[in-house]
Design a protein around this motif. Structure first.
Motif, PDB file in Angstrom:
ATOM      1  N   UNK A  47      84.717  23.583 151.137  1.00  0.00           N
ATOM      2  CA  UNK A  47      85.493  24.807 150.939  1.00  0.00           C
ATOM      3  C   UNK A  47      85.930  25.374 152.270  1.00  0.00           C
ATOM      4  N   UNK A  48      87.215  25.697 152.392  1.00  0.00           N
ATOM      5  CA  UNK A  48      87.711  26.218 153.663  1.00  0.00           C
ATOM      6  C   UNK A  48      89.172  26.583 153.599  1.00  0.00           C
ATOM      7  N   UNK A  49      89.926  26.217 154.636  1.00  0.00           N
ATOM      8  CA  UNK A  49      91.331  26.581 154.747  1.00  0.00           C
ATOM      9  C   UNK A  49      92.155  25.393 155.214  1.00  0.00           C
ATOM     10  N   UNK A  50      93.383  25.310 154.679  1.00  0.00           N
ATOM     11  CA  UNK A  50      94.341  24.310 155.147  1.00  0.00           C
ATOM     12  C   UNK A  50      95.499  25.027 155.831  1.00  0.00           C
ATOM     13  N   UNK A  51      95.802  24.607 157.040  1.00  0.00           N
ATOM     14  CA  UNK A  51      96.906  25.181 157.816  1.00  0.00           C
ATOM     15  C   UNK A  51      98.078  24.203 157.772  1.00  0.00           C
ATOM     16  N   UNK A  63      96.461  28.183 153.328  1.00  0.00           N
ATOM     17  CA  UNK A  63      96.084  28.078 151.918  1.00  0.00           C
ATOM     18  C   UNK A  63      94.587  27.849 151.777  1.00  0.00           C
ATOM     19  N   UNK A  64      94.047  28.391 150.690  1.00  0.00           N
ATOM     20  CA  UNK A  64      92.639  28.142 150.360  1.00  0.00           C
ATOM     21  C   UNK A  64      92.474  26.671 149.992  1.00  0.00           C
ATOM     22  N   UNK A  65      91.403  26.082 150.478  1.00  0.00           N
ATOM     23  CA  UNK A  65      91.228  24.640 150.366  1.00  0.00           C
ATOM     24  C   UNK A  65      89.878  24.325 149.733  1.00  0.00           C
ATOM     25  N   UNK A  66      89.886  23.520 148.698  1.00  0.00           N
ATOM     26  CA  UNK A  66      88.668  23.043 148.045  1.00  0.00           C
ATOM     27  C   UNK A  66      88.742  21.526 147.955  1.00  0.00           C
ATOM     28  N   UNK A  67      87.614  20.873 148.129  1.00  0.00           N
ATOM     29  CA  UNK A  67      87.652  19.422 148.101  1.00  0.00           C
ATOM     30  C   UNK A  67      86.315  18.776 147.819  1.00  0.00           C
ATOM     31  N   UNK A 169      83.134  20.660 158.732  1.00  0.00           N
ATOM     32  CA  UNK A 169      84.058  19.535 158.722  1.00  0.00           C
ATOM     33  C   UNK A 169      85.430  19.969 159.221  1.00  0.00           C
ATOM     34  N   UNK A 170      86.038  19.113 160.050  1.00  0.00           N
ATOM     35  CA  UNK A 170      87.440  19.279 160.450  1.00  0.00           C
ATOM     36  C   UNK A 170      88.181  18.003 160.090  1.00  0.00           C
ATOM     37  N   UNK A 171      89.356  18.155 159.457  1.00  0.00           N
ATOM     38  CA  UNK A 171      90.162  16.992 159.089  1.00  0.00           C
ATOM     39  C   UNK A 171      91.639  17.313 159.347  1.00  0.00           C
ATOM     40  N   UNK A 172      92.347  16.362 159.917  1.00  0.00           N
ATOM     41  CA  UNK A 172      93.780  16.505 160.166  1.00  0.00           C
ATOM     42  C   UNK A 172      94.528  15.431 159.384  1.00  0.00           C
TER      43      UNK A 172
END
Length: 257
Positions: A47-51, A63-67, A169-172
């Motif tokens: 759970x976090x944020x997508x830029x 945007x709110x990010x769920x995965x 976690x960081x993902x690009x």
């Protein structure tokens, strides 16, 4: 989203369900592989944020990010497979018009990790497929694009209590979407926390249990406590028996009669 000519396209909600079904078809064999004797893996909820790109997304760029993510592999070499699925969404009002934006991603790749009893660190990369859509209430229209690309990421997790882990976690993701005359950058940077659960095959689990037992202290006397040197200190107490009568005592007892 940038466009040479605005072309309305009905939003196809079946895209998300199809990609989710495809991910499930990949995930089930992966989890079966993780049950091999010398294997390990983990599943995590993110759970976090997508830029997203500000030029294409404007007010909908954050945007709110769920995965969800699952990794699996063997102890040696420390390289295994990883797959993930994530969904982001947000809404905003621009010039009196309510806009809704969303993206959906799924990726498959390889993960390099190091783990011990305290947690794990990892780096990963692979290919991905991304869909994105924007819907406007007032106009009653929507636009959707999709495309493939690649991704990379890294993170770490701390073991709270086996098998539960909490991590960062960081993902690009790098992907461009195009549909008819509509194009946009639909990848972005993801950052957030995840709650994970690790698992191991029978052989790996048994070896981990033996290693933990080997590290446990052995019960015994305190080394700083002086040890009693009396050789009879640890001998069991003996019961005192009454004296056995002798001939002299029997004669003396008969003299008075």
């Amino acid at each position: 989203m940038s466009a040479h000519r605005t072309v309305p396209r009905p939003y196809d909600s079946r895209v998300t369900s199809k990609t989710a079904a495809l991910l499930t078809a990949i995930l089930l064999p992966a989890l079966a592989l993780a049950e091999e004797s010398d294997s390990s893996g983990s599943v995590a909820i993110f759970g976090g944020q997508k830029q997203l790109d500000s030029d294409d997304w404007g007010a909908l760029e954050r945007q709110r990010d769920l995965g969800f993510e699952a990794s699996f592999g063997k102890e040696e070499p420390p390289i295994g497979g990883v797959l993930y699925m994530s969904s982001s969404s947000d809404s905003a009002r621009v010039n009196g018009i309510k806009l809704y934006g969303s993206t959906f991603e799924m990726g498959l790749g390889a993960q390099l990790q190091r783990a011990n009893e305290f947690g794990r660190i990892f780096a990963e990369t692979g290919v991905c497929y991304v869909t994105a859509s924007v819907r406007a209430d007032a106009a009653g229209s929507s636009y959707s694009v999709s495309g493939s690309g690649f991704w990379f990421g890294a993170g770490f997790a701390l073991t709270l209590r086996e098998p539960v882990q909490l991590g960062l976690l960081y993902r690009q993701t790098i992907a461009s979407g195009r549909s008819n005359n509509v194009s946009a950058e639909i990848g972005g940077s993801h950052i957030g926390l995840f709650l994970g659960f690790s698992f191991a095959g029978p052989e790996r689990a048994a070896r981990g249990l033996n290693e933990r037992r080997a590290r446990e202290p052995v019960e015994g006397p305190d080394p700083e406590t002086p040890v009693e040197t009396d050789p009879n200190f640890w001998s069991a107490p003996t019961e005192e028996k009454p004296p056995t009568p002798t001939d002299s005592t029997i004669l003396r007892s008969g003299e008075g009669t």
